[in-house]
Design a protein around this motif. Structure first.
Motif, PDB file in Angstrom:
ATOM      1  N   ALA A 148      10.135  -0.826   2.625  1.00 25.46           N
ATOM      2  CA  ALA A 148      10.539  -0.963   1.216  1.00 25.46           C
ATOM      3  C   ALA A 148       9.332  -1.026   0.277  1.00 25.46           C
ATOM      4  O   ALA A 148       8.235  -1.415   0.671  1.00 25.46           O
ATOM      5  N   LEU A 180      14.797  -3.304  -1.272  1.00 23.92           N
ATOM      6  CA  LEU A 180      15.548  -4.070  -0.278  1.00 23.92           C
ATOM      7  C   LEU A 180      15.938  -5.398  -0.901  1.00 23.92           C
ATOM      8  O   LEU A 180      15.073  -6.145  -1.367  1.00 23.92           O
ATOM      9  N   LYS A 207      12.097   2.439  -3.010  1.00 23.40           N
ATOM     10  CA  LYS A 207      13.015   1.856  -2.026  1.00 23.40           C
ATOM     11  C   LYS A 207      13.071   0.352  -2.265  1.00 23.40           C
ATOM     12  O   LYS A 207      12.037  -0.334  -2.201  1.00 23.40           O
ATOM     13  N   GLN A 244      16.655   3.818  -4.538  1.00 27.16           N
ATOM     14  CA  GLN A 244      17.439   3.702  -3.308  1.00 27.16           C
ATOM     15  C   GLN A 244      17.486   2.227  -2.930  1.00 27.16           C
ATOM     16  O   GLN A 244      16.428   1.608  -2.773  1.00 27.16           O
ATOM     17  N   VAL A 245      18.677   1.669  -2.849  1.00 31.48           N
ATOM     18  CA  VAL A 245      18.789   0.219  -2.638  1.00 31.48           C
ATOM     19  C   VAL A 245      19.542  -0.077  -1.345  1.00 31.48           C
ATOM     20  O   VAL A 245      20.579   0.524  -1.066  1.00 31.48           O
ATOM     21  N   GLU A 246      19.015  -1.018  -0.588  1.00 31.43           N
ATOM     22  CA  GLU A 246      19.703  -1.506   0.603  1.00 31.43           C
ATOM     23  C   GLU A 246      19.810  -3.023   0.497  1.00 31.43           C
ATOM     24  O   GLU A 246      18.895  -3.678  -0.006  1.00 31.43           O
ATOM     25  N   LYS A 247      20.946  -3.546   0.974  1.00 33.31           N
ATOM     26  CA  LYS A 247      21.161  -5.001   0.917  1.00 33.31           C
ATOM     27  C   LYS A 247      21.297  -5.540   2.341  1.00 33.31           C
ATOM     28  O   LYS A 247      22.009  -4.958   3.153  1.00 33.31           O
ATOM     29  N   VAL A 248      20.626  -6.652   2.604  1.00 34.80           N
ATOM     30  CA  VAL A 248      20.776  -7.344   3.889  1.00 34.80           C
ATOM     31  C   VAL A 248      21.245  -8.760   3.591  1.00 34.80           C
ATOM     32  O   VAL A 248      20.631  -9.460   2.777  1.00 34.80           O
ATOM     33  N   LYS A 258      12.840  -3.044   7.785  1.00 33.61           N
ATOM     34  CA  LYS A 258      13.288  -2.682   6.427  1.00 33.61           C
ATOM     35  C   LYS A 258      12.279  -3.169   5.387  1.00 33.61           C
ATOM     36  O   LYS A 258      12.024  -2.504   4.394  1.00 33.61           O
ATOM     37  N   GLN A 295      20.266   1.214  -9.004  1.00 29.80           N
ATOM     38  CA  GLN A 295      20.760   2.523  -8.550  1.00 29.80           C
ATOM     39  C   GLN A 295      20.898   3.488  -9.719  1.00 29.80           C
ATOM     40  O   GLN A 295      20.573   4.673  -9.601  1.00 29.80           O
ATOM     41  N   ILE A 325      21.801  -4.487  -8.323  1.00 21.93           N
ATOM     42  CA  ILE A 325      21.811  -3.245  -7.537  1.00 21.93           C
ATOM     43  C   ILE A 325      22.358  -2.088  -8.379  1.00 21.93           C
ATOM     44  O   ILE A 325      21.826  -0.970  -8.356  1.00 21.93           O
TER      45      ILE A 325
END
Ligand SMILES: Cc1cc2nc3c(=O)[nH]c(=O)nc-3n(C[C@H](O)[C@H](O)[C@H](O)COP(=O)(O)O)c2cc1C
Length: 197
Positions: free
Chosen positions: A76, A5, A3, A34-38, A72, A29, A25
């Motif tokens: 991560a 972040l 994971k 699994q990538v999340e961006k903030v 998050k 990917q 990213i």
């Protein structure tokens, strides 16, 4: 699968930093992560007030986006810190977020020399863009990243993409004319390559 972040500390909507982050990213990917961006432009996180309420078991007194980002971070495996270079270091938004790590520190009964508390052990990476491209351009940033995030907080550095020569914010983003996007993509794709994912 890890994971990841990505915390973006600023930059223009389709600017150099946004493009660098997107390339990273895409690579991560494609490698199955699994990538999340903030974005700290959309989620406001203020700097620490130093009130120490968190040291007495109370939640942070500041009501902003920090708790959501902290959740998050805790979930991560790797945090990628991304920012344009502003006055030779990371943006104030990213620095403000790092100050708030104070609120997620845990008691360490036996801290090593120079450390007073312990933090969740995460992997980390640094993604930076800048106008200049001298050998000293990222010196302050890399020094702070190594000193505060790696040596002090205890994150494990997985690498950096330091994208100099991207042009000033006075004109169009120039990162597309450099090799940095390919490097960021390859970096994202190569993360944990030697481990079973
Ligand atoms: C407030 C501000 C300060 C900056 N300071 C520096 C600097 O110290 N060194 C440098 O090389 N570029 C500096 N730049 C240029 C940006 O780092 C560079 O253009 C960056 O790639 C912009 O990112 P963006 O396209 O994502 O907005 C600065 C830009 C701004 C707006």
């Amino acid at each position: 699968m890890k994971k990841i972040l990505v915390i973006v500390g600023g930059g223009r909507p389709r600017g150099n930093t946004a493009q660098l982050v997107d390339a990273f990213i895409r690579g991560a990917q494609e490698a199955g992560h699994q990538v999340e961006k903030v974005s700290l432009l959309q989620t406001e996180v203020k700097g620490c007030l130093g009130c120490n309420a968190c040291r007495y078991g109370k939640p942070c007194v500041q009501k902003d986006g920090f708790q959501g980002v902290a959740d998050k971070i805790l979930a991560a495996d790797l945090i990628a810190f991304a920012s344009p270079l502003y006055f030779w270091t990371i943006s104030s938004r990213l620095k403000a977020l790092i100050e708030r790590f104070y609120a997620i520190a845990q008691k360490d009964p036996n801290p090593p020399l120079g450390r007073y508390e312990k933090y969740p052990a995460k992997d980390c990476a640094l993604l930076m863009t800048a106008a200049d491209n001298y050998f000293w351009t990222f010196e302050q940033t890399v020094s702070y990243y190594r000193f505060a995030l790696v040596n002090y907080i205890g994150f494990h550095d997985k690498g950096m993409v330091l994208a100099g020569g991207c042009g000033s914010t006075n004109g169009q983003p120039q990162i597309g004319h450099t090799s940095h996007l390919e490097k960021a993509y390859a970096f994202g794709k190569s993360l944990y390559r030697d481990e079973t994912i």
